[in-house]
Design a protein around this motif. Structure first.
Motif, PDB file in Angstrom:
ATOM      1  N   GLU A  85     -10.860  13.836   8.322  1.00 31.33           N
ATOM      2  CA  GLU A  85     -11.327  13.096   9.494  1.00 31.33           C
ATOM      3  C   GLU A  85     -12.621  12.366   9.156  1.00 31.33           C
ATOM      4  N   ALA A  86     -12.719  11.129   9.565  1.00 29.75           N
ATOM      5  CA  ALA A  86     -13.952  10.368   9.367  1.00 29.75           C
ATOM      6  C   ALA A  86     -15.022  10.892  10.324  1.00 29.75           C
ATOM      7  N   ILE A  87     -16.150  11.328   9.785  1.00 28.34           N
ATOM      8  CA  ILE A  87     -17.251  11.787  10.628  1.00 28.34           C
ATOM      9  C   ILE A  87     -18.320  10.704  10.758  1.00 28.34           C
ATOM     10  N   GLU A  88     -18.110   9.605  10.056  1.00 25.66           N
ATOM     11  CA  GLU A  88     -18.864   8.367  10.237  1.00 25.66           C
ATOM     12  C   GLU A  88     -17.861   7.228  10.105  1.00 25.66           C
ATOM     13  N   ASP A  89     -18.206   6.045  10.584  1.00 15.27           N
ATOM     14  CA  ASP A  89     -17.352   4.894  10.300  1.00 15.27           C
ATOM     15  C   ASP A  89     -17.223   4.782   8.785  1.00 15.27           C
ATOM     16  N   THR A  90     -15.985   4.684   8.305  1.00 15.76           N
ATOM     17  CA  THR A  90     -15.731   4.818   6.873  1.00 15.76           C
ATOM     18  C   THR A  90     -14.868   3.681   6.348  1.00 15.76           C
ATOM     19  N   SER A  91     -15.263   3.181   5.177  1.00 15.68           N
ATOM     20  CA  SER A  91     -14.478   2.187   4.457  1.00 15.68           C
ATOM     21  C   SER A  91     -13.918   2.851   3.199  1.00 15.68           C
ATOM     22  N   ALA A  92     -12.643   2.601   2.905  1.00 20.98           N
ATOM     23  CA  ALA A  92     -12.019   3.261   1.765  1.00 20.98           C
ATOM     24  C   ALA A  92     -10.984   2.338   1.123  1.00 20.98           C
ATOM     25  N   MET A  93     -10.480   2.787  -0.032  1.00 22.59           N
ATOM     26  CA  MET A  93      -9.378   2.117  -0.714  1.00 22.59           C
ATOM     27  C   MET A  93      -8.290   3.153  -0.945  1.00 22.59           C
ATOM     28  N   ALA A  94      -7.038   2.779  -0.716  1.00 26.18           N
ATOM     29  CA  ALA A  94      -5.910   3.688  -0.908  1.00 26.18           C
ATOM     30  C   ALA A  94      -5.084   3.232  -2.104  1.00 26.18           C
ATOM     31  N   LEU A  95      -4.891   4.152  -3.055  1.00 25.29           N
ATOM     32  CA  LEU A  95      -4.066   3.881  -4.231  1.00 25.29           C
ATOM     33  C   LEU A  95      -2.787   4.693  -4.098  1.00 25.29           C
ATOM     34  N   SER A  96      -1.657   4.040  -3.953  1.00 24.29           N
ATOM     35  CA  SER A  96      -0.396   4.749  -3.760  1.00 24.29           C
ATOM     36  C   SER A  96       0.043   5.432  -5.051  1.00 24.29           C
ATOM     37  N   ARG A  97       0.817   6.479  -4.896  1.00 27.56           N
ATOM     38  CA  ARG A  97       1.324   7.206  -6.071  1.00 27.56           C
ATOM     39  C   ARG A  97       2.240   6.298  -6.901  1.00 27.56           C
ATOM     40  N   VAL A  98       3.020   5.469  -6.232  1.00 27.36           N
ATOM     41  CA  VAL A  98       3.912   4.551  -6.946  1.00 27.36           C
ATOM     42  C   VAL A  98       3.103   3.597  -7.826  1.00 27.36           C
ATOM     43  N   ALA A  99       2.017   3.039  -7.264  1.00 25.56           N
ATOM     44  CA  ALA A  99       1.173   2.135  -8.041  1.00 25.56           C
ATOM     45  C   ALA A  99       0.490   2.886  -9.178  1.00 25.56           C
ATOM     46  N   PHE A 100       0.081   4.142  -8.903  1.00 23.08           N
ATOM     47  CA  PHE A 100      -0.571   4.940  -9.935  1.00 23.08           C
ATOM     48  C   PHE A 100       0.365   5.185 -11.113  1.00 23.08           C
ATOM     49  N   ILE A 101       1.624   5.529 -10.831  1.00 25.40           N
ATOM     50  CA  ILE A 101       2.587   5.781 -11.907  1.00 25.40           C
ATOM     51  C   ILE A 101       2.766   4.536 -12.762  1.00 25.40           C
ATOM     52  N   ASP A 102       2.824   3.360 -12.127  1.00 24.53           N
ATOM     53  CA  ASP A 102       2.928   2.114 -12.884  1.00 24.53           C
ATOM     54  C   ASP A 102       1.704   1.911 -13.773  1.00 24.53           C
ATOM     55  N   LEU A 103       0.527   2.242 -13.257  1.00 20.70           N
ATOM     56  CA  LEU A 103      -0.698   2.101 -14.045  1.00 20.70           C
ATOM     57  C   LEU A 103      -0.708   3.059 -15.234  1.00 20.70           C
ATOM     58  N   VAL A 104      -0.186   4.274 -15.036  1.00 24.89           N
ATOM     59  CA  VAL A 104      -0.135   5.253 -16.127  1.00 24.89           C
ATOM     60  C   VAL A 104       0.736   4.747 -17.271  1.00 24.89           C
ATOM     61  N   HIS A 105       1.851   4.110 -16.922  1.00 25.46           N
ATOM     62  CA  HIS A 105       2.726   3.574 -17.966  1.00 25.46           C
ATOM     63  C   HIS A 105       2.011   2.519 -18.798  1.00 25.46           C
ATOM     64  N   ASN A 107      -1.411   2.399 -19.040  1.00 24.79           N
ATOM     65  CA  ASN A 107      -2.632   2.979 -19.618  1.00 24.79           C
ATOM     66  C   ASN A 107      -2.576   4.502 -19.476  1.00 24.79           C
ATOM     67  N   PRO A 108      -2.065   5.214 -20.482  1.00 18.74           N
ATOM     68  CA  PRO A 108      -1.929   6.677 -20.404  1.00 18.74           C
ATOM     69  C   PRO A 108      -3.245   7.416 -20.177  1.00 18.74           C
ATOM     70  N   ARG A 109      -4.384   6.778 -20.445  1.00 15.57           N
ATOM     71  CA  ARG A 109      -5.677   7.438 -20.215  1.00 15.57           C
ATOM     72  C   ARG A 109      -5.885   7.776 -18.745  1.00 15.57           C
ATOM     73  N   MET A 110      -5.131   7.134 -17.877  1.00 17.12           N
ATOM     74  CA  MET A 110      -5.246   7.416 -16.452  1.00 17.12           C
ATOM     75  C   MET A 110      -4.963   8.881 -16.155  1.00 17.12           C
ATOM     76  N   VAL A 111      -4.036   9.478 -16.898  1.00 16.92           N
ATOM     77  CA  VAL A 111      -3.706  10.887 -16.681  1.00 16.92           C
ATOM     78  C   VAL A 111      -4.903  11.773 -16.999  1.00 16.92           C
ATOM     79  N   ASP A 112      -5.610  11.475 -18.077  1.00 20.73           N
ATOM     80  CA  ASP A 112      -6.797  12.257 -18.436  1.00 20.73           C
ATOM     81  C   ASP A 112      -7.831  12.206 -17.323  1.00 20.73           C
ATOM     82  N   VAL A 113      -7.994  11.041 -16.708  1.00 21.73           N
ATOM     83  CA  VAL A 113      -8.968  10.884 -15.629  1.00 21.73           C
ATOM     84  C   VAL A 113      -8.621  11.810 -14.467  1.00 21.73           C
ATOM     85  N   VAL A 114      -7.346  11.815 -14.076  1.00 19.93           N
ATOM     86  CA  VAL A 114      -6.925  12.651 -12.955  1.00 19.93           C
ATOM     87  C   VAL A 114      -7.031  14.128 -13.301  1.00 19.93           C
ATOM     88  N   LEU A 115      -6.691  14.509 -14.522  1.00 19.78           N
ATOM     89  CA  LEU A 115      -6.787  15.913 -14.919  1.00 19.78           C
ATOM     90  C   LEU A 115      -8.234  16.401 -14.892  1.00 19.78           C
TER      91      LEU A 115
END
Length: 214
Positions: A85-105, A107-115
């Protein structure tokens, strides 16, 4: 989370992420919702909490820029394990899992970042569990305040969190937490201003929480 990646990789993440705006009090997602995206906070603040069958809340954390929510969803796509829940007015960015999987293909380093992010999450949760075993309630309140104060070097740090929310995070009743806050205020470690808590002596709170001085 993605600061260790090359500038070009970060640009690609930004290009496939969707801007989101949340008003104070608005839910980002609810426990059990499909875990379809990572939420990256750009401004504002978000509380992460679980809700008991009785309706009682237990606040797990307060997230601020550049924190992220939903790391687990990127790996397994499972349902949300908590609500946000936003406890202040909040600005964010949403990265979908589908887009993330495409990015991993690309740039495999993306997996290291998440781990690495997952490792930090597990360490934080382990630390919180240990606090409930080894610290008394005032100690947990002190440690929660220190965590919320972050790495600020300012002489006074304002925490935009009321005492009910602080009680949820520290795992105590509002009355008991109020008593701890009153005790800290009497010692000159903090003061309350309406819904805000102004910390004036972080080192003293660190000592009360059993943390080493920095």
């Amino acid at each position: 989370m993605f600061s260790g990646l090359e500038p070009e990789a970060r640009k690609r993440i930004a290009s496939v992420s969707v801007p989101r705006q949340y008003r104070r009090g608005q839910l980002l997602f609810v426990e059990g919702d499909p875990g379809e995206s990572l939420i990256m906070i750009r401004s504002g603040a978000v509380s992460v909490f679980r809700t008991a069958p009785t309706g009682e809340r237990a606040m797990l954390n307060v997230m601020r820029p550049p924190d992220v929510l939903g790391e687990v969803s990127l790996l397994d796509g499972s349902a949300r394990s908590a609500s946000a829940e936003a406890i202040e007015d909040t600005s964010a960015m949403a990265l979908s899992r589908v887009a993330f999987i495409d990015l991993v293909h690309a740039n495999p380093r993306m997996v290291d970042v998440v781990l690495r992010a997952m490792g930090l999450l597990v360490r934080r949760l382990t630390d919180q569990n240990a606090d409930h075993v080894f610290l008394d309630l005032p100690g947990r309140v002190a440690k929660t305040l220190v965590r919320l104060a972050g790495n600020s070097a300012a002489a006074m740090v304002t925490i935009e969190l009321n005492q009910s929310q602080l009680a949820e995070m520290a795992g105590g009743s509002r009355q008991s937490v109020n008593q701890a806050i009153g005790s800290f205020a009497g010692r000159g470690w903090l003061r309350t201003e309406g819904r805000r808590i102004v910390v004036t002596d972080v080192p003293a709170l660190r000592r009360r929480a059993g943390l080493e001085d920095k």
